[in-house]
Write a protein that holds these residues in place. Structure first.
Motif, PDB file in Angstrom:
ATOM      1  N   PRO A  87       0.836  -1.201   0.000  1.00  0.00           N
ATOM      2  CA  PRO A  87       0.000   0.000   0.000  1.00  0.00           C
ATOM      3  C   PRO A  87       0.870   1.249   0.000  1.00  0.00           C
ATOM      4  CG  PRO A  87       0.089  -0.948   2.190  1.00  0.00           C
ATOM      5  CD  PRO A  87       0.801  -1.919   1.279  1.00  0.00           C
ATOM      6  N   ILE A  88       0.272   2.372  -0.295  1.00  0.00           N
ATOM      7  CA  ILE A  88       0.979   3.641  -0.179  1.00  0.00           C
ATOM      8  C   ILE A  88       1.433   3.789   1.278  1.00  0.00           C
ATOM      9  CG2 ILE A  88       0.816   6.151  -0.401  1.00  0.00           C
ATOM     10  CD1 ILE A  88       0.664   4.622  -3.063  1.00  0.00           C
ATOM     11  N   GLY A  89       2.714   4.080   1.474  1.00  0.00           N
ATOM     12  CA  GLY A  89       3.274   4.114   2.817  1.00  0.00           C
ATOM     13  C   GLY A  89       3.969   2.830   3.191  1.00  0.00           C
ATOM     14  N   GLY A  90       3.742   1.773   2.431  1.00  0.00           N
ATOM     15  CA  GLY A  90       4.441   0.518   2.660  1.00  0.00           C
ATOM     16  C   GLY A  90       3.710  -0.420   3.601  1.00  0.00           C
ATOM     17  N   ASP A  91       4.164  -1.662   3.626  1.00  0.00           N
ATOM     18  CA  ASP A  91       3.681  -2.672   4.558  1.00  0.00           C
ATOM     19  C   ASP A  91       3.831  -2.123   5.979  1.00  0.00           C
ATOM     20  OD1 ASP A  91       3.449  -4.893   6.268  1.00  0.00           O
ATOM     21  OD2 ASP A  91       4.493  -6.249   4.899  1.00  0.00           O
TER      22      ASP A  91
END
Length: 809
Positions: free
Chosen positions: A428-432
């Motif tokens: 996701p946007i922002g990372g895991d």
């Protein structure tokens, strides 16, 4: 459709839980498994669960110490696809059953060699029982806090053997893919020691950063017990495990306890991060006190209705009656001719088109000898194979898309990446979220090794279009969303199947896709509590009756540590194995399918030593209250300096031990002369052995006994991460390898869990979130301007390198 491995012929030479479980899995998957046993039978049959471990197999008695027995065994191997061996190095050659000799007759043979410590190095010939391997590898440091002392403690679950069994199956399936591509068989190797590496995600990397002055420990976490992973007791005395890792489920938990106000209190607003330990302890006190206000049944009704991750601690036998385990068919009925009706562990995973199914009951020793050997008469030799150059790595050319966070799914795809698959992690946007969890975030490095990453907004049409383009060339997709979410994000099975009909679509979640618990949230400690492993680890007499907050806090701490970070990796090895079975079925039968794995089922497999019930079944062995072990000849002892683990499994080993230790009187003592006598006089024997071991340092005991093939090794040399970082045996067996990460530069990571004679595994470091986004999009035809537009719109995102500096856990 047939099960995935129908038509596969497997010869099982092993005599251990590891081999039994690996071949049980293959038999459930449809393989014909021929078990070669000595005239007295496989020693593993003495275990009460062996009638499950050997289900669906055929038993052939051959004495490999005789020329006739060796000749017949070689004939069986000559007609087999797979041979699995489980001896110490050098023994198979003496028995005429080594890979080189068998491959000369059958070049297409896949030969799986499963040892305790690997084929070389200082420990190669040490007696390799699970307890011995755990002691050498430092896994007996894991539960020091559960014991409440700064000393080693016995890990009660057979996780090292379980992990090795699943890693063996993964290696066999990967080697079969190579054979189908190039016609070449090969030797694959794994070990119990390699399998211990499934269970350390953070500390090996953390230790290296600490040594470089870039990280501020600690490395031996003593437990705690606050949201999100706290434990607590109900009014009627039942202990519960919570697993509310997301902000929403954490809020739900606190709200149901009447403590949502803590989220706006400056002392607790940043939980689970606290400014000081007093604030942490105060929040824990509030939670423990609130939980005492209602009985278990009332709490569980409230938690299930309000999206709170919670399970009571159960024994394995109680876990077999869990409503979700029954719904998922994690428990099946099978009649055994010896004990009658049984409840047994269900199959590994649910396959939409090629279902697995447990075969008939375990055969009697030698029941199939005549029929199997007669079937070899006049059998044609293996057809000559056209041998082509094998691929560099076993899974080279395969592509995997991962839509998963935290551990269970991501570590599974890391196992596939290490086998050579191209794994693209879609974050996701922002990372895991796992990447932003203090010391735990170091585990994201382990779970994302050898992968590429792209971070996308899957709620946007542009993000879904990118994923659909990737899916067109993808072989396996793995996700761990709750039911309904994949469809909303445009990655449901029907959508992607229309794009890629041959897709193997693997869905893993906590409770399963249907049934009374399908909607419930679950994180790693939930199945650990619900299926018996954690309660066994607490030891005899636990939990005690207690009522004051200090007493409750101490027991909560022990429960928290007893439920170690194994339920996620336990699931990961199942997901990786199920994915490869789905891929093998596609190679065999020409179509893709859905594959379902639930964490309850996976962790039932991790408790396969007790996930069986029948009338007269003995109880699961009890770990003593001090967590030393399971009995006087299978436990920890304090030496004059350090600690040893003693593991003597059979009578000749006991007699030899007494002789070598200079105490032949113990073997001659009627109280200790036989296994039954030693059980009846366990306390007296433990006292005698404690006095004996106190006379020499642990290193001297190991040098005296382990070199003579007896199970006695030092158990406190170093925790796992230090053992991996420093031990020469680790280096000799390739258990650590160099890697690189943009955040940490050059470092060492755990080496491969399997080795291949015809393939080389090139393991890499872990990517930043979205690190390969530009390259991946360029492959799909996006030019730089289009990529920049997607970034500006928030559809694509990439992490900026930010080395971890002086972060405390």
């Amino acid at each position: 459709m047939p099960p995935p491995c129908q038509g596969l012929r497997v010869v099982d030479l092993t005599r251990s839980f590891t081999g039994a479980l690996a071949t049980m899995l293959l038999a459930d998957a449809g393989a014909e498994v021929v078990k070669i046993e000595p005239p007295e039978g496989d020693p593993s049959r003495e275990h009460y669960a062996a009638l499950m471990w050997h289900r669906g197999k055929r038993s052939v008695v051959l004495d490999l110490k005789t020329e006739e027995g060796r000749t017949d065994a070689q004939r069986l191997a000559g007609a087999a696809d797979v041979v699995i061996a489980g001896f110490r190095p050098g023994i198979t050659a003496r028995l005429g059953m080594d890979y080189d000799g068998l491959a000369a007759r059958n070049p297409g043979l896949i030969y799986a060699d499963v040892t305790g410590f690997g084929p070389t190095g200082p420990y190669a010939n040490v007696r390799a029982y699970e307890g011995i391997v755990n002691a050498v590898a430092g896994r007996m440091d894991v539960h020091h806090a559960t014991a409440g002392h700064d000393r080693p403690a016995y890990p009660s679950q057979l996780l090292t053997s379980y992990g090795a069994a699943l890693n063996t199956v993964q290696a066999i399936l990967a080697a079969l893919f190579v054979r189908e591509r190039c016609g070449q068989g090969q030797r694959v190797e794994t070990s119990l020691l390699r399998a211990t590496n499934n269970y350390d995600l953070s500390y090996f990397l953390g230790w290296q950063l600490y040594r470089r002055g870039e990280f501020d420990g600690p490395f031996r976490y003593n437990g705690g017990g606050v949201p999100p992973y706290m434990t607590g007791r109900s009014k009627d005395g039942h202990w519960m495990q919570f697993g509310n890792l997301t902000p929403q489920t954490l809020f739900n938990f606190l709200h149901q306890l009447g403590l949502e106000w803590t989220l706006s209190d400056e002392r607790f607003a940043n939980q689970p991060v606290f400014a000081n330990v007093d604030d942490l302890r105060e929040l824990q006190r509030l939670c423990l006190a609130a939980l005492l206000e209602k009985d278990l049944d009332e709490w569980m009704r409230i938690f299930m209705e309000n999206d709170v991750a919670a399970e009571p601690f159960r024994t394995t036998q109680e876990g077999m009656r869990h409503s979700q385990a029954l719904h998922n068919r994690n428990v099946i009925d099978l009649s055994d001719p010896g004990v009658g009706p049984t409840k047994q562990l269900g199959v590994l995973a649910k396959f939409g088109s090629t279902p697995m199914e447990a075969g008939g009951p375990a055969p009697a020793v030698g029941a199939d000898t005549a029929a199997v050997l007669a079937g070899l008469d006049g059998a044609a030799p293996p057809e000559p194979r056209s041998i082509l150059t094998p691929p560099s790595a076993p899974l080279e050319g395969l592509q995997v898309l991962e839509f998963a966070s935290y551990i269970a799914g991501p570590y599974a795809t890391a196992l596939l990446a290490d086998l050579g698959a191209r794994v693209i992690k879609v974050e996701p946007i922002g990372g895991d979220p796992f990447r932003a969890m203090g010391i735990a975030s170091l585990g994201a490095g382990r779970c994302n090794g050898s992968k590429e990453s792209i971070a996308l907004d899957l709620k946007s049409p542009e993000g879904q279009e990118i994923v659909h383009s990737l899916a067109a060339s993808t072989d396996i997709i793995i996700h761990n969303y709750r039911p309904g979410v994949p469809e909303r994000l445009g990655i449901g099975y029907e959508t992607l199947k229309a794009i890629r009909p041959e897709l193997v679509y693997v869905y893993v979640n906590g409770y399963g896709r249907g049934g009374p618990g399908a909607h419930r949230p679950s994180t790693h400690p939930i199945p650990g509590a619900g299926l018996g492993g954690a309660l066994m680890q607490m030891g005899e007499g636990m939990p005690p009756v207690c009522s004051t907050i200090p007493e409750l806090r101490e027991i909560a701490r022990k429960f928290f540590r007893a439920n170690e970070l194994n339920p996620d990796p336990n699931t990961s090895v199942v997901v990786a194995s199920a994915s490869l079975l789905g891929l093998y079925a596609r190679r065999r039968f020409g179509h893709g399918q859905e594959v379902f794995v639930d964490m309850f089922g996976a962790n039932a497999w991790a408790n396969a030593d007790d996930f069986i019930a029948y009338e007269g079944k003995p109880p699961r062995p009890t770990l003593d209250r001090d967590l030393y072990g399971l009995g006087p000849t299978w436990r920890l002892y304090e030496a004059a300096e350090g600690w040893v683990f003693l593991g003597l499994a059979v009578q000749p080993e006991w007699e030899r031990f007494c002789e070598m230790a200079g105490r032949p009187d113990l073997a001659a003592d009627p109280r200790f002369a036989t296994p039954d006598a030693r059980t009846a006089n366990a306390a007296a024997l433990a006292e005698a052995l404690a006095g004996l071991f106190a006379t020499r340092p642990a290193d001297e005991w190991e040098a005296l006994l382990a070199t003579e093939g007896l199970g006695c090794v030092r158990a406190d040399s170093a925790p796992v991460h230090e053992f991996i970082a420093r031990d020469e045996h680790v280096a000799a067996n390739g258990l650590r390898v160099p890697a690189y990460s943009a955040n940490f530069g050059e470092y060492e990571r755990y080496g491969p869990l399997t080795a291949f004679s015809e393939n080389k595994l090139e393991l890499r470091g872990f990517p930043l979130a979205g690190e390969q986004a530009d390259a991946i999009l360029a492959e799909l035809g996006y030019d730089p301007a289009a990529v920049e537009a997607l970034r500006a719109k928030g559809v694509v995102w990439s992490e900026t390198p930010a080395p971890l500096a002086a972060v405390t856990a």
